[in-house]
Design a protein around this motif. Structure first.
Motif, mmCIF file in Angstrom:
data_model
loop_
_atom_site.group_PDB
_atom_site.id
_atom_site.type_symbol
_atom_site.label_atom_id
_atom_site.label_comp_id
_atom_site.label_asym_id
_atom_site.label_seq_id
_atom_site.Cartn_x
_atom_site.Cartn_y
_atom_site.Cartn_z
ATOM 1 N N SER A 171 53.585 42.985 45.497
ATOM 2 C CA SER A 171 53.635 44.121 44.572
ATOM 3 C C SER A 171 52.637 43.990 43.421
ATOM 4 O O SER A 171 52.492 44.913 42.623
ATOM 5 N N PHE A 172 51.958 42.852 43.320
ATOM 6 C CA PHE A 172 51.059 42.590 42.195
ATOM 7 C C PHE A 172 50.030 43.712 41.989
ATOM 8 O O PHE A 172 49.866 44.194 40.856
ATOM 9 N N PRO A 173 49.331 44.165 43.023
ATOM 10 C CA PRO A 173 48.328 45.228 42.812
ATOM 11 C C PRO A 173 48.909 46.507 42.222
ATOM 12 O O PRO A 173 48.310 47.113 41.329
ATOM 13 N N ASP A 179 44.332 42.392 42.268
ATOM 14 C CA ASP A 179 44.731 41.278 43.123
ATOM 15 C C ASP A 179 45.172 40.104 42.242
ATOM 16 O O ASP A 179 44.546 39.825 41.217
ATOM 17 N N PHE A 180 46.254 39.432 42.635
ATOM 18 C CA PHE A 180 46.759 38.333 41.808
ATOM 19 C C PHE A 180 45.751 37.203 41.664
ATOM 20 O O PHE A 180 45.779 36.445 40.686
ATOM 21 N N ARG A 181 44.808 37.098 42.597
ATOM 22 C CA ARG A 181 43.837 35.997 42.555
ATOM 23 C C ARG A 181 42.762 36.187 41.487
ATOM 24 O O ARG A 181 42.064 35.224 41.129
ATOM 25 N N VAL A 182 42.612 37.412 40.957
ATOM 26 C CA VAL A 182 41.601 37.643 39.924
ATOM 27 C C VAL A 182 42.228 37.804 38.539
ATOM 28 O O VAL A 182 41.518 37.991 37.545
ATOM 29 N N PHE A 183 43.548 37.698 38.464
ATOM 30 C CA PHE A 183 44.227 37.989 37.197
ATOM 31 C C PHE A 183 43.820 37.035 36.072
ATOM 32 O O PHE A 183 43.576 37.459 34.939
ATOM 33 N N MET A 184 43.744 35.748 36.374
ATOM 34 C CA MET A 184 43.414 34.793 35.321
ATOM 35 C C MET A 184 41.998 35.009 34.798
ATOM 36 O O MET A 184 41.723 34.861 33.605
ATOM 37 N N LEU A 185 41.103 35.375 35.681
ATOM 38 C CA LEU A 185 39.731 35.667 35.266
ATOM 39 C C LEU A 185 39.704 36.929 34.400
ATOM 40 O O LEU A 185 38.984 36.985 33.391
ATOM 41 N N TYR A 186 40.482 37.917 34.774
ATOM 42 C CA TYR A 186 40.624 39.133 33.970
ATOM 43 C C TYR A 186 41.087 38.792 32.552
ATOM 44 O O TYR A 186 40.528 39.263 31.562
ATOM 45 N N LYS A 187 42.106 37.943 32.455
ATOM 46 C CA LYS A 187 42.620 37.535 31.145
ATOM 47 C C LYS A 187 41.562 36.754 30.351
ATOM 48 O O LYS A 187 41.468 36.888 29.124
ATOM 49 N N ALA A 188 40.784 35.943 31.053
ATOM 50 C CA ALA A 188 39.765 35.141 30.374
ATOM 51 C C ALA A 188 38.667 36.014 29.780
ATOM 52 O O ALA A 188 38.155 35.730 28.695
#
Length: 287
Positions: A171-173, A179-188
């Protein structure tokens, strides 16, 4: 297993004047009442069986402060009036936190965990890492930093009480918008105003959302850097110019990077494994 973010929950409750002003014999009780009621509702609606753990904040991370001395620096009162208001608030907060940890929560069968030198988010990561293979884990928090845990442990679930949304790998998207795999980069890239973590200059929220759509989830960091180095878009090119900020922010945000001594991890696991007090919903009613 349910893991609750204690400080996040108590702060959210005390921001509501109805709870903040509640007292009994001149002793503040609104936070206690609100936390107990919230946990009861969560337990009854979730259907999760097993251990219920509430994790509380200790001090700010020394690692993060060494990396970025301004980390959470925006939380200092700006003048004497603000200082007095903050002192009164935290006196109320800490009193009710203490009563919850030492009296109410143990009688209800809820385990309190606090490491004086650690932030709750980092302890929650370690707890999840210990038990995710053998337990069905539900994490309760409004803190967006918690969402990164799905990139490490795709089988867990995160419930966001204000949004009333359940976030899973699938449900992440739809729930978070990427995508959950890019979330940390988004936050950074975006930074975190709550923690005083700066963002890339002149690259705002909408721009980051558009940029992150072009990132390959299978290889996010390298994909973004390659895009930034070759792009003719001024905002995308800024990422290459300020790549050191992206890397710094990712180190600040990444919960897996906080170091724990083996003795601390053993203490954590032992306290959870040896806790035998069963959940007592009758005591919830009596409270």
């Amino acid at each position: 297993m349910i893991i609750l973010d204690g400080n996040n929950l108590l702060h959210r409750i005390l921001k509501l004047s109805t709870f903040y002003e509640m007292s009994y014999s001149n002793i503040p009780t609104g936070g206690i009442f609100g936390v107990i009621t919230s946990i009861k509702n969560i337990l009854e609606s979730s259907g999760y069986m097993g251990k219920n753990i509430i994790v509380w904040d200790g001090k700010k991370s020394k690692r993060r402060l060494e990396l970025y001395p301004d980390y959470k620096g925006n939380r200092k009162p700006k003048d004497e009036v603000a200082k007095k208001v903050a002192e009164e608030y935290f006196a109320t907060f800490n009193l009710q936190k203490k009563v919850l940890m030492e009296s109410f929560l143990p009688s209800l069968g809820v385990i309190s965990v606090l490491f004086p030198e650690k932030e709750a988010d980092d302890v929650i990561y370690q707890l999840t890492n210990m038990y995710y293979k053998d337990e069905e884990i539900l994490i309760i928090s409004e803190d967006s930093d918690m969402l990164q845990l799905i990139s490490f442990f795709p089988n867990i679930k995160i419930y966001r009480p204000i949004k009333k949304s359940l976030v899973t790998k699938d449900s992440f998207p739809s729930e978070v918008g990427m995508d959950f795999r890019v979330f940390m980069l988004y936050k950074a890239i975006l930074g975190d105003t709550g923690d005083n973590i700066g963002h890339i200059p002149r690259v705002g929220n909408k721009s980051v959302e558009e940029i992150i759509k072009k990132v390959d989830p299978a290889n996010p960091d390298e994909s973004l850097l390659a895009l930034a180095k070759t792009s003719t878009n001024a905002k995308e090119a800024k990422l290459a110019e300020h790549w050191n900020i992206v890397i710094r922010n990712k180190e600040l945000i990444d919960l897996s990077r906080e170091e724990f001594l083996s003795s601390e991890l053993n203490q954590l696991k032992t306290s959870i494994d040896n806790y035998t007090c069963a959940l007592n919903l009758t005591n919830f009613e009596n409270s």
